[in-house]
Design a protein around this motif. Structure first.
Motif, PDB file in Angstrom:
ATOM      1  N   ASN A 236       0.828  -1.205   0.000  1.00 44.01           N
ATOM      2  CA  ASN A 236       0.000   0.000   0.000  1.00 44.01           C
ATOM      3  C   ASN A 236       0.867   1.263   0.000  1.00 44.01           C
ATOM      4  N   THR A 237       0.522   2.199  -0.866  1.00 43.11           N
ATOM      5  CA  THR A 237       1.292   3.442  -0.992  1.00 43.11           C
ATOM      6  C   THR A 237       1.351   4.226   0.311  1.00 43.11           C
ATOM      7  N   THR A 238       0.236   4.334   0.990  1.00 44.46           N
ATOM      8  CA  THR A 238       0.210   5.083   2.252  1.00 44.46           C
ATOM      9  C   THR A 238       1.167   4.467   3.258  1.00 44.46           C
ATOM     10  N   ARG A 239       1.130   3.156   3.379  1.00 38.87           N
ATOM     11  CA  ARG A 239       2.014   2.493   4.343  1.00 38.87           C
ATOM     12  C   ARG A 239       3.485   2.647   3.953  1.00 38.87           C
ATOM     13  N   ARG A 240       3.782   2.580   2.658  1.00 38.60           N
ATOM     14  CA  ARG A 240       5.171   2.792   2.232  1.00 38.60           C
ATOM     15  C   ARG A 240       5.632   4.214   2.551  1.00 38.60           C
ATOM     16  N   LYS A 241       4.744   5.189   2.364  1.00 37.22           N
ATOM     17  CA  LYS A 241       5.113   6.575   2.684  1.00 37.22           C
ATOM     18  C   LYS A 241       5.319   6.762   4.182  1.00 37.22           C
ATOM     19  N   VAL A 242       4.515   6.075   4.987  1.00 40.80           N
ATOM     20  CA  VAL A 242       4.705   6.123   6.445  1.00 40.80           C
ATOM     21  C   VAL A 242       6.082   5.554   6.788  1.00 40.80           C
TER      22      VAL A 242
ATOM     23  N   LEU B 288       1.026  -2.176   9.658  1.00 39.05           N
ATOM     24  CA  LEU B 288       2.488  -2.100   9.753  1.00 39.05           C
ATOM     25  C   LEU B 288       2.994  -2.734  11.047  1.00 39.05           C
ATOM     26  N   GLU B 289       2.258  -2.513  12.127  1.00 42.78           N
ATOM     27  CA  GLU B 289       2.683  -3.081  13.408  1.00 42.78           C
ATOM     28  C   GLU B 289       2.441  -4.595  13.444  1.00 42.78           C
ATOM     29  N   GLN B 290       1.339  -5.034  12.867  1.00 45.10           N
ATOM     30  CA  GLN B 290       1.048  -6.465  12.821  1.00 45.10           C
ATOM     31  C   GLN B 290       2.111  -7.217  12.016  1.00 45.10           C
ATOM     32  N   SER B 291       2.599  -6.591  10.951  1.00 46.84           N
ATOM     33  CA  SER B 291       3.648  -7.213  10.137  1.00 46.84           C
ATOM     34  C   SER B 291       5.018  -7.092  10.804  1.00 46.84           C
ATOM     35  N   ARG B 292       5.057  -6.330  11.874  1.00 50.17           N
ATOM     36  CA  ARG B 292       6.269  -6.090  12.663  1.00 50.17           C
ATOM     37  C   ARG B 292       7.339  -5.317  11.904  1.00 50.17           C
ATOM     38  N   LEU B 293       6.894  -4.496  10.929  1.00 49.81           N
ATOM     39  CA  LEU B 293       7.815  -3.578  10.258  1.00 49.81           C
ATOM     40  C   LEU B 293       8.049  -2.345  11.122  1.00 49.81           C
ATOM     41  N   VAL B 294       7.095  -2.066  12.008  1.00 45.62           N
ATOM     42  CA  VAL B 294       7.226  -0.956  12.955  1.00 45.62           C
ATOM     43  C   VAL B 294       6.852  -1.463  14.341  1.00 45.62           C
ATOM     44  N   LYS B 295       7.281  -0.708  15.329  1.00 43.19           N
ATOM     45  CA  LYS B 295       6.855  -0.971  16.708  1.00 43.19           C
ATOM     46  C   LYS B 295       6.464   0.356  17.325  1.00 43.19           C
ATOM     47  N   SER B 296       5.632   0.276  18.345  1.00 35.89           N
ATOM     48  CA  SER B 296       5.165   1.512  18.958  1.00 35.89           C
ATOM     49  C   SER B 296       5.316   1.437  20.470  1.00 35.89           C
ATOM     50  N   ARG B 297       5.290   2.605  21.046  1.00 33.09           N
ATOM     51  CA  ARG B 297       5.281   2.715  22.512  1.00 33.09           C
ATOM     52  C   ARG B 297       4.347   3.863  22.860  1.00 33.09           C
ATOM     53  N   LYS B 298       3.731   3.745  24.007  1.00 37.08           N
ATOM     54  CA  LYS B 298       2.775   4.769  24.422  1.00 37.08           C
ATOM     55  C   LYS B 298       3.262   5.416  25.706  1.00 37.08           C
ATOM     56  N   GLU B 299       3.313   6.740  25.674  1.00 33.12           N
ATOM     57  CA  GLU B 299       3.658   7.530  26.856  1.00 33.12           C
ATOM     58  C   GLU B 299       2.508   8.483  27.094  1.00 33.12           C
TER      59      GLU B 299
ATOM     60  N   PRO C 144      -9.035   7.494  12.210  1.00 30.03           N
ATOM     61  CA  PRO C 144      -9.282   6.050  12.339  1.00 30.03           C
ATOM     62  C   PRO C 144      -8.812   5.248  11.108  1.00 30.03           C
ATOM     63  N   SER C 145      -8.997   5.796   9.920  1.00 31.07           N
ATOM     64  CA  SER C 145      -8.527   5.116   8.705  1.00 31.07           C
ATOM     65  C   SER C 145      -7.009   5.045   8.688  1.00 31.07           C
ATOM     66  N   PHE C 146      -6.373   6.118   9.101  1.00 31.29           N
ATOM     67  CA  PHE C 146      -4.917   6.148   9.117  1.00 31.29           C
ATOM     68  C   PHE C 146      -4.364   5.157  10.145  1.00 31.29           C
ATOM     69  N   VAL C 147      -5.004   5.095  11.287  1.00 27.40           N
ATOM     70  CA  VAL C 147      -4.558   4.190  12.347  1.00 27.40           C
ATOM     71  C   VAL C 147      -4.639   2.726  11.884  1.00 27.40           C
ATOM     72  N   GLN C 148      -5.566   2.417  11.000  1.00 24.04           N
ATOM     73  CA  GLN C 148      -5.639   1.060  10.446  1.00 24.04           C
ATOM     74  C   GLN C 148      -4.358   0.723   9.672  1.00 24.04           C
ATOM     75  N   HIS C 149      -3.829   1.701   8.958  1.00 24.57           N
ATOM     76  CA  HIS C 149      -2.565   1.485   8.243  1.00 24.57           C
ATOM     77  C   HIS C 149      -1.429   1.215   9.235  1.00 24.57           C
ATOM     78  N   LEU C 150      -1.416   1.961  10.315  1.00 28.19           N
ATOM     79  CA  LEU C 150      -0.387   1.744  11.327  1.00 28.19           C
ATOM     80  C   LEU C 150      -0.528   0.359  11.956  1.00 28.19           C
ATOM     81  N   ALA C 151      -1.762  -0.083  12.129  1.00 23.33           N
ATOM     82  CA  ALA C 151      -1.998  -1.413  12.699  1.00 23.33           C
ATOM     83  C   ALA C 151      -1.457  -2.506  11.782  1.00 23.33           C
TER      84      ALA C 151
END
Length: 113
Positions: free
Chosen positions: A16-22, A54-65, A45-52
Motif C-alpha cells: 500500500n502506498t500510504t504504508r510505504r510513505k509512512v 504495519l505493526e502487525q507485520s512487525r515492520l514498525v513498533k510503537s510505545r505509548k507515553e 481512524p482510517s490512518f490508524v488502520q494502516h499503522l496497525a
C-alpha cells in the motif's frame, strides 16, 4: 507463524502506498501518530488502520507515553523481504546466465557454419 505467512504479512504491508510513505517518514526517525498522519488527507481512524497493519507485520513498533503513541522502524523485519527478493534474484540470474550461454553456443555454431 510459518515463513510463508511472515513473507505474506510483510509484502501485504508494503503493498500500500500510504504504508510505504509512512515507512519512508519513519526512516528519518520515530514519530507520533499525529506527525505521521499530518501529510495524509484521511480521517485518523482510517490512518490508524494502516499503522496497525504495519505493526502487525512487525515492520514498525510503537510505545505509548501518556496519551501519545510513537512509532519507529523495526529494521530486522525488512530482512524477510530482502531475503525473499535475494532468492528470486539468484534464481533469475542463474536462468539468465544459462540462457546467455545457450545464445553464445548458437552464435558460435552459426559462425562456424
Amino acid at each position: 507463524m510459518n515463513q510463508s505467512a511472515v513473507v505474506d504479512d510483510v509484502f501485504y504491508a508494503l503493498s500500500n502506498t500510504t504504508r510505504r510513505k509512512v515507512l519512508e517518514q519513519l526512516f528519518s526517525g520515530p514519530a507520533t501518530v499525529s506527525e505521521l498522519a499530518a501529510p495524509f488527507g484521511m480521517k485518523l481512524p482510517s490512518f490508524v488502520q494502516h499503522l496497525a497493519v504495519l505493526e502487525q507485520s512487525r515492520l514498525v513498533k510503537s510505545r505509548k507515553e501518556g496519551r501519545v503513541r510513537t512509532y519507529e522502524i523495526a529494521p530486522e523485519r525488512f530482512k524477510v523481504a530482502e531475503d525473499w527478493l535475494a532468492e528470486r534474484r539468484q534464481l533469475w540470474e542463474s536462468r539468465l546466465d544459462r540462457f546467455d550461454a545457450y545464445v553464445q553456443q548458437l552464435k558460435e555454431k552459426e559462425s562456424q557454419a
